[in-house]
Design a protein around this motif. Structure first.
Motif, mmCIF file in Angstrom:
data_model
loop_
_atom_site.group_PDB
_atom_site.id
_atom_site.type_symbol
_atom_site.label_atom_id
_atom_site.label_comp_id
_atom_site.label_asym_id
_atom_site.label_seq_id
_atom_site.Cartn_x
_atom_site.Cartn_y
_atom_site.Cartn_z
ATOM 1 N N ASP A 37 0.808 -1.216 0.000
ATOM 2 C CA ASP A 37 0.000 0.000 0.000
ATOM 3 C C ASP A 37 0.844 1.270 0.000
ATOM 4 O OD1 ASP A 37 0.923 -0.085 2.600
ATOM 5 O OD2 ASP A 37 -1.054 0.044 3.545
ATOM 6 N N GLU A 38 2.161 1.140 0.079
ATOM 7 C CA GLU A 38 3.047 2.302 -0.007
ATOM 8 C C GLU A 38 3.647 2.452 -1.407
ATOM 9 O OE1 GLU A 38 5.949 2.456 3.081
ATOM 10 O OE2 GLU A 38 4.509 1.958 4.657
ATOM 11 N N ILE A 39 3.317 1.540 -2.294
ATOM 12 C CA ILE A 39 3.817 1.609 -3.670
ATOM 13 C C ILE A 39 2.855 2.454 -4.492
ATOM 14 C CG2 ILE A 39 4.210 0.262 -5.773
ATOM 15 C CD1 ILE A 39 5.198 -2.003 -3.899
ATOM 16 N N THR A 40 3.394 3.478 -5.156
ATOM 17 C CA THR A 40 2.529 4.409 -5.893
ATOM 18 C C THR A 40 2.554 4.185 -7.397
ATOM 19 O OG1 THR A 40 4.322 6.056 -5.940
ATOM 20 C CG2 THR A 40 2.729 6.215 -4.147
ATOM 21 N N HIS A 41 3.612 3.554 -7.924
ATOM 22 C CA HIS A 41 3.739 3.410 -9.370
ATOM 23 C C HIS A 41 4.251 2.022 -9.730
ATOM 24 C CE1 HIS A 41 3.679 7.746 -8.817
ATOM 25 N NE2 HIS A 41 3.337 7.869 -10.085
ATOM 26 N N ARG A 42 3.635 1.477 -10.767
ATOM 27 C CA ARG A 42 4.044 0.181 -11.300
ATOM 28 C C ARG A 42 4.319 0.348 -12.790
ATOM 29 N NH1 ARG A 42 0.603 -0.378 -7.194
ATOM 30 N NH2 ARG A 42 0.776 -2.208 -5.808
ATOM 31 N N LEU A 97 12.259 -13.594 -15.701
ATOM 32 C CA LEU A 97 12.496 -12.272 -15.133
ATOM 33 C C LEU A 97 11.166 -11.606 -14.748
ATOM 34 C CD1 LEU A 97 15.305 -10.867 -17.448
ATOM 35 C CD2 LEU A 97 15.476 -11.267 -14.984
ATOM 36 N N HIS A 98 11.226 -10.697 -13.803
ATOM 37 C CA HIS A 98 10.022 -10.026 -13.328
ATOM 38 C C HIS A 98 9.365 -9.227 -14.455
ATOM 39 C CE1 HIS A 98 13.479 -7.299 -12.500
ATOM 40 N NE2 HIS A 98 12.678 -6.390 -13.010
ATOM 41 N N ARG A 99 8.064 -9.120 -14.391
ATOM 42 C CA ARG A 99 7.280 -8.417 -15.407
ATOM 43 C C ARG A 99 6.929 -6.988 -15.011
ATOM 44 N NH1 ARG A 99 4.460 -11.599 -19.160
ATOM 45 N NH2 ARG A 99 4.982 -13.824 -19.074
ATOM 46 N N THR A 100 7.134 -6.652 -13.754
ATOM 47 C CA THR A 100 6.753 -5.331 -13.248
ATOM 48 C C THR A 100 7.868 -4.779 -12.372
ATOM 49 O OG1 THR A 100 4.438 -6.070 -13.171
ATOM 50 C CG2 THR A 100 4.983 -4.031 -11.997
ATOM 51 N N GLU A 101 8.115 -3.477 -12.491
ATOM 52 C CA GLU A 101 9.025 -2.796 -11.576
ATOM 53 C C GLU A 101 8.229 -1.773 -10.781
ATOM 54 O OE1 GLU A 101 13.144 -3.596 -14.060
ATOM 55 O OE2 GLU A 101 12.225 -1.612 -14.190
ATOM 56 N N PHE A 102 8.611 -1.588 -9.532
ATOM 57 C CA PHE A 102 7.787 -0.857 -8.573
ATOM 58 C C PHE A 102 8.522 0.371 -8.042
ATOM 59 C CE2 PHE A 102 6.666 -5.299 -8.560
ATOM 60 C CZ PHE A 102 5.278 -5.293 -8.600
ATOM 61 N N PHE A 103 7.742 1.437 -7.842
ATOM 62 C CA PHE A 103 8.309 2.696 -7.396
ATOM 63 C C PHE A 103 7.398 3.331 -6.343
ATOM 64 C CE2 PHE A 103 9.734 1.743 -11.605
ATOM 65 C CZ PHE A 103 11.081 2.060 -11.593
ATOM 66 N N GLN A 104 8.032 4.136 -5.496
ATOM 67 C CA GLN A 104 7.312 4.847 -4.437
ATOM 68 C C GLN A 104 7.613 6.331 -4.539
ATOM 69 O OE1 GLN A 104 9.015 4.893 -0.401
ATOM 70 N NE2 GLN A 104 7.123 3.935 0.290
ATOM 71 N N SER A 105 6.576 7.130 -4.629
ATOM 72 C CA SER A 105 6.764 8.573 -4.624
ATOM 73 C C SER A 105 7.249 9.022 -3.255
ATOM 74 C CB SER A 105 5.443 9.276 -4.964
ATOM 75 O OG SER A 105 5.554 10.661 -4.723
ATOM 76 N N VAL A 106 8.330 9.787 -3.232
ATOM 77 C CA VAL A 106 8.868 10.261 -1.962
ATOM 78 C C VAL A 106 7.968 11.332 -1.362
ATOM 79 C CG1 VAL A 106 10.805 11.484 -0.875
ATOM 80 C CG2 VAL A 106 11.224 9.689 -2.572
#
Length: 233
Positions: free
Chosen positions: A168-173, A212-221
């Motif tokens: 729930d802290e991940i903002t972008h996929r 290999l993974h299909r998604t990379e994950f990012f969190q807005s600071v």
């Protein structure tokens, strides 16, 4: 066209952390990708059997990095020599000032780096994210620069020593499934690091890119509780 600055500590961090996102930026003309690497990786492994001497390792890994960057379509690489494994021993202000000058030079719309725990916990990873965060926050353009952390979700298969982020802290996929072959080739470009690649990405060295993974994950600071306006890509 937006400019995205990826700031990491070592040659290979870009391919391990978000090679698929970098490949997608290039393939889909989503923007200009710039890579900042704080060290030349000279404290790492020369491979087994060794591909070079320890004295040659920094130069060797620079060539590996530039090969991976070409494969991923990175537009420009800024490689520094602050000392592999030494980032915590230099004044943070020194590293922050160098990054601040680069921000002024390239004028990015978004900056991507590690989370505070550095994913693997490596001290260099933690220092680079602290310096990046301070540089962005001190920038005259701070309000307009989107700052992200590349993260791994808690839903991933747990690996000892790796730090994960609550879902729930991940903002972008970012969907990177079409770019897994390129991700594989970029990882394989870091030949001296074959032991780590085999451990983190089983099968890649045998050209088994399908796993290999299909998604990379990012969190807005700026706010992970609500997805900010705009997008990573």
């Amino acid at each position: 066209m937006q400019t995205l600055l990826f700031a990491f500590a070592h040659p290979d961090d870009e391919s391990f952390a978000c090679g698929g996102t970098l490949a997608r930026i290039h393939a889909e003309e989503k923007g200009r990708a710039i890579l900042y690497c704080a060290t030349r990786g000279e404290a790492g492994s020369p491979g087994s059997p060794p591909l070079c001497t320890k004295d040659e390792l920094g130069d060797y890994r620079e060539r590996e990095l530039r090969r991976a960057a070409t494969l991923l379509g990175i537009d420009e690489v800024f490689l520094r020599d602050f000392g592999d494994g030494q980032l915590s021993k230099i004044p943070l202000e020194q590293l922050t000032a160098d990054l601040a000058r680069l921000l002024d030079q390239v004028n990015p719309d978004a900056v991507i780096t590690f989370p505070p725990h550095g994913i693997s916990g490596h001290p260099d990873h933690r220092v680079i994210q602290a310096a990046v965060t301070k540089a962005v926050e001190a920038s005259a353009r701070a309000a307009s620069i989107r700052l992200y952390r590349v993260v791994l979700p808690e839903s991933a298969n747990p690996v000892e020593g790796v730090h994960y982020t609550p879902v729930d802290e991940i903002t972008h996929r970012v969907d990177v499934s079409p770019y897994r072959r390129v991700m594989m080739e970029a990882l394989k470009a870091h030949q001296t690091q074959h032991a780590s690649i085999a451990q983190v990405f089983p099968g890649v060295l045998k050209s088994q890119w399908e796993h290999l993974h299909r998604t990379e994950f990012f969190q807005s600071v700026h706010s992970w509780k609500s997805i900010p306006r705009g997008s990573l890509l």
